[in-house]
Motif scaffolding. Sequence first.
Motif, PDB file in Angstrom:
ATOM      1  N   PRO A  95       0.812  -1.221   0.000  1.00  0.00           N
ATOM      2  CA  PRO A  95       0.000   0.000   0.000  1.00  0.00           C
ATOM      3  C   PRO A  95       0.846   1.272   0.000  1.00  0.00           C
ATOM      4  O   PRO A  95       0.481   2.262  -0.653  1.00  0.00           O
ATOM      5  CB  PRO A  95      -0.828  -0.118   1.285  1.00  0.00           C
ATOM      6  N   TRP A  96       1.987   1.259   0.720  1.00  0.00           N
ATOM      7  CA  TRP A  96       2.827   2.461   0.745  1.00  0.00           C
ATOM      8  C   TRP A  96       3.416   2.734  -0.639  1.00  0.00           C
ATOM      9  O   TRP A  96       3.440   3.880  -1.101  1.00  0.00           O
ATOM     10  CB  TRP A  96       3.949   2.303   1.770  1.00  0.00           C
ATOM     11  N   ILE A  97       3.896   1.706  -1.322  1.00  0.00           N
ATOM     12  CA  ILE A  97       4.486   1.879  -2.655  1.00  0.00           C
ATOM     13  C   ILE A  97       3.422   2.345  -3.656  1.00  0.00           C
ATOM     14  O   ILE A  97       3.664   3.234  -4.483  1.00  0.00           O
ATOM     15  CB  ILE A  97       5.147   0.567  -3.114  1.00  0.00           C
ATOM     16  N   VAL A  98       2.226   1.755  -3.583  1.00  0.00           N
ATOM     17  CA  VAL A  98       1.158   2.170  -4.493  1.00  0.00           C
ATOM     18  C   VAL A  98       0.746   3.610  -4.198  1.00  0.00           C
ATOM     19  O   VAL A  98       0.490   4.393  -5.123  1.00  0.00           O
ATOM     20  CB  VAL A  98      -0.043   1.216  -4.369  1.00  0.00           C
ATOM     21  N   MET A  99       0.676   3.978  -2.924  1.00  0.00           N
ATOM     22  CA  MET A  99       0.338   5.355  -2.575  1.00  0.00           C
ATOM     23  C   MET A  99       1.394   6.318  -3.104  1.00  0.00           C
ATOM     24  O   MET A  99       1.081   7.425  -3.568  1.00  0.00           O
ATOM     25  CB  MET A  99       0.198   5.494  -1.058  1.00  0.00           C
ATOM     26  N   ALA A 100       2.684   5.912  -3.060  1.00  0.00           N
ATOM     27  CA  ALA A 100       3.742   6.748  -3.618  1.00  0.00           C
ATOM     28  C   ALA A 100       3.541   6.942  -5.117  1.00  0.00           C
ATOM     29  O   ALA A 100       3.776   8.033  -5.650  1.00  0.00           O
ATOM     30  CB  ALA A 100       5.100   6.108  -3.336  1.00  0.00           C
ATOM     31  N   ARG A 101       3.110   5.901  -5.810  1.00  0.00           N
ATOM     32  CA  ARG A 101       2.827   6.013  -7.247  1.00  0.00           C
ATOM     33  C   ARG A 101       1.676   6.987  -7.497  1.00  0.00           C
ATOM     34  O   ARG A 101       1.730   7.824  -8.409  1.00  0.00           O
ATOM     35  CB  ARG A 101       2.486   4.623  -7.794  1.00  0.00           C
ATOM     36  N   ILE A 102       0.628   6.924  -6.669  1.00  0.00           N
ATOM     37  CA  ILE A 102      -0.505   7.836  -6.841  1.00  0.00           C
ATOM     38  C   ILE A 102      -0.073   9.282  -6.622  1.00  0.00           C
ATOM     39  O   ILE A 102      -0.434  10.188  -7.390  1.00  0.00           O
ATOM     40  CB  ILE A 102      -1.638   7.448  -5.871  1.00  0.00           C
ATOM     41  N   VAL A 103       0.721   9.522  -5.565  1.00  0.00           N
ATOM     42  CA  VAL A 103       1.208  10.883  -5.293  1.00  0.00           C
ATOM     43  C   VAL A 103       2.072  11.370  -6.452  1.00  0.00           C
ATOM     44  O   VAL A 103       1.975  12.539  -6.873  1.00  0.00           O
ATOM     45  CB  VAL A 103       1.987  10.916  -3.966  1.00  0.00           C
ATOM     46  N   ALA A 104       2.915  10.492  -6.984  1.00  0.00           N
ATOM     47  CA  ALA A 104       3.749  10.875  -8.128  1.00  0.00           C
ATOM     48  C   ALA A 104       2.894  11.257  -9.328  1.00  0.00           C
ATOM     49  O   ALA A 104       3.173  12.244 -10.026  1.00  0.00           O
ATOM     50  CB  ALA A 104       4.692   9.734  -8.486  1.00  0.00           C
ATOM     51  N   ASP A 105       1.821  10.498  -9.578  1.00  0.00           N
ATOM     52  CA  ASP A 105       0.928  10.828 -10.694  1.00  0.00           C
ATOM     53  C   ASP A 105       0.245  12.168 -10.471  1.00  0.00           C
ATOM     54  O   ASP A 105       0.035  12.947 -11.408  1.00  0.00           O
ATOM     55  CB  ASP A 105      -0.125   9.726 -10.854  1.00  0.00           C
ATOM     56  N   VAL A 106      -0.117  12.452  -9.215  1.00  0.00           N
ATOM     57  CA  VAL A 106      -0.757  13.739  -8.913  1.00  0.00           C
ATOM     58  C   VAL A 106       0.228  14.894  -9.152  1.00  0.00           C
ATOM     59  O   VAL A 106      -0.140  15.946  -9.678  1.00  0.00           O
ATOM     60  CB  VAL A 106      -1.283  13.747  -7.464  1.00  0.00           C
ATOM     61  N   ILE A 107       1.481  14.681  -8.755  1.00  0.00           N
ATOM     62  CA  ILE A 107       2.501  15.719  -8.996  1.00  0.00           C
ATOM     63  C   ILE A 107       2.690  15.934 -10.494  1.00  0.00           C
ATOM     64  O   ILE A 107       2.798  17.074 -10.964  1.00  0.00           O
ATOM     65  CB  ILE A 107       3.826  15.314  -8.316  1.00  0.00           C
ATOM     66  N   TYR A 108       2.690  14.866 -11.255  1.00  0.00           N
ATOM     67  CA  TYR A 108       2.826  15.004 -12.714  1.00  0.00           C
ATOM     68  C   TYR A 108       1.662  15.800 -13.297  1.00  0.00           C
ATOM     69  O   TYR A 108       1.862  16.722 -14.102  1.00  0.00           O
ATOM     70  CB  TYR A 108       2.908  13.617 -13.357  1.00  0.00           C
ATOM     71  N   ILE A 109       0.446  15.477 -12.877  1.00  0.00           N
ATOM     72  CA  ILE A 109      -0.713  16.134 -13.469  1.00  0.00           C
ATOM     73  C   ILE A 109      -0.856  17.566 -12.984  1.00  0.00           C
ATOM     74  O   ILE A 109      -1.611  18.355 -13.564  1.00  0.00           O
ATOM     75  CB  ILE A 109      -1.994  15.318 -13.183  1.00  0.00           C
TER      76      ILE A 109
END
Length: 784
Positions: A200-214
């Motif tokens: 869950p922590w790694i997936v949450m990091a991916r979601i945050v990264a996608d939000v930063i990109y967008i």
Amino acid sequence: MLITKALWFAVIDAHNITRENTSGWFLGLMFVPTLCFLASLSFSAANRPARGWINVSQPRFLVCDLMPFLAGAALLVFVLHSQYGLSVLTDVTNASGFAFVQRLYATHPDAVVIFRGGILGVLFFLLSWLLAPVWTLIFGASAQPQLADRPKHPWIDLGAWCVAGAAFGLLGATGLVLLWHYAPSGVAAAAAFACVLGLPWIVMARIVADVIYISFAEFLSEVDVGLEFQARSSGIFTLAYIGWLLWFGLVLGAPPAADWVASHLGSAFVPSLGGLSGLLSVVLGASSKTGAAAEQASGFRQYLSLNTIAAIAAAIFAATVVALLSIAWDRAFQSFGFGADHLPWTVVLVAGGLLVALIYAASHVLNINRYSLHGLYRNRLVRTFLGASRHENDRDKTKNAFTDFDSSDSPYLYELWEHGVEPRGTNWKPFHVISAALNLVSSKNLAWQERMAAPFTFSPLHCGSGSAIFSDGAYRTTYATIGQPHPYGGRPLGLTLGTAMAISGAAVSPSMGYNSSPGVAFLMALFNVRLGWWLANPRGDNPKYAKVKPTNALRPFFMEMFGLTSETERWVYLTDGGHFENLGLYEMVRRRCRVIVVSDAGCDPDYTFEDLGNALRKIWIDLGVRIDLHGLDHLKKRFKERPSPATEAPYWAIGDILYSDADGDKSQDGLLLYFKSGLHGTEPMGVLSYAIAHATFPHETTLNQFFSESQFESYRALGYEIAERAFEAGGGLSAGPATKAQPTFVSIIKKLKSQIGEEAAADCGNAEQLKATPQHGLRPPPPA
């Protein structure tokens, strides 16, 4: 659960893998999460609307983006839990030109680890950008405008992607540092902590990264589409990590939690909580009228319906079941006294092999239709109604003397019709159309998200659905023909009347059309509370149309449990026709019947006309036919205290079925005679006596399937009384005084309709007269 425990055991073993104690398989395994992350991130880079290299659907997103990333995240947790895996990642960052940070490790170890994570994140995202065009070779280039033709800034897009990569790496490494600091003591406990929270922590990091990109959307192409893409992909990833967190948290956290609960609250607390919640959810979920029941629960009902309570109780019970199974697993194998941190792998593999073999054998041998409550329900319906229609002397020759059941009680559907004989005169017979609901809980038709079902009918000639979800309809003949070598629904002779009747009355099931609830469905499937029936999809392209049951029971069972029934599968799930439309009116209007009689005996004490309104809405939406009803306002609720003197009142309303709205002015309109059960105080004394003793009569709950003699006779007598009064009021006993013509069904209904019009006119006249009557003590108004 065994797989979950096995993953935990693997992470425990990873703790002991060091440079001095390693093997080639572990080094090879370390490349797998790398390949998974690169596949997922490169697919995401290619599929982003800002780039438009490919343009694929959600199922491909799940296979090419979500699944590789989750697999990579799970394997990364395994790798990072070993000292050898951490040292290899350190070597990678050093080889990338960042060896100088190693000098700071002694004084600032956490900062160095987080910095290395950021570097690795940038490298992964940059490499995925370079590999992204490869996906065009697999799925083909998108038909959207190419990146070079777009007005925004492509190099800012690359920069934003790398910034997102840095955020992903920094957050992932931060999670590793937090794990070191806050993980519980003990190898097994620390491994469980990492299993539950790592992915869950790694997936949450991916979601945050996608939000930063967008967040750079204003500098990217396809801004609005990109935001929508981000919202949906993040939602899917969020569901994935929440599901992992809940499942692994329950399975791995339940045994230590149980020890704490047993020492503080007593060992019976958790099972009792689960039992109560399970009982509550099954009882509430079993009623297809929970919505109506909720309306009767005053005060809290606008905030928390019974459907919601049932779903919450089902979730609590499901969690309790998982926890108890995990606890039982650990206690069972602890008795063997293995003494290590976990079971020997030999035991795990043998147990897994046995379970796989058992599941495979059971899913192919057991019939999902036979081993449910449907057979019990169907056999008793057949004996109660169809068996009672045969002469007892005939049944004595063929019935089973021990059980009193007789397969001859239930004829085949095709036997209800004489093929090639015109049904007129002495050859007249009724043509049976038995309605069921084809469950579409997971349908892709967005307009049907409330109904979650389509109509399905059985008749002596055809079975299937004329719903709009099937472009050309989906019907199969009930008997074998030249074009269809086998009857629909089972060789050698097809479906029986008893099976169709039981399907039509299968009110309690995990999937229940517009009454479906995911939590309740899970629990009802788990406990096999299933009255529905699986049949082959009657589509013309389905070669399995003649099969009696699904060849593999596992897939349809899970489709029931998790609400995945749809029209696209080879097998469809059929339940009570009331889960789509409870009166059978829809199918009669679709067949353009000119005279329709509806008997509404549903539980409706407040006269909300739920079933009637549901039918009229769907008929108008789907078929384009409007029905204008006259006399509904004259129908009376039952009395609370018997009126004295009692006054006559109708039990019926008349409707004009305006087929001309859908078919044009030249088409002939129809008539609807609608009966509604009621109690006015003028009924026979036998009926009134029962009604006075039973305050809910004639609207007792339809869940009661066990009528007493007095109850059955009271409903029968009331029905007879209602029909007889309608027959008399419509002039059904004598010829017309002017034409001398014998009464017909149409003439009876038309006369009832005219009487309703006369009563309405009289009511209007009385209202006008009341308006003109002067009030006491006031002068009348002057004439106009």
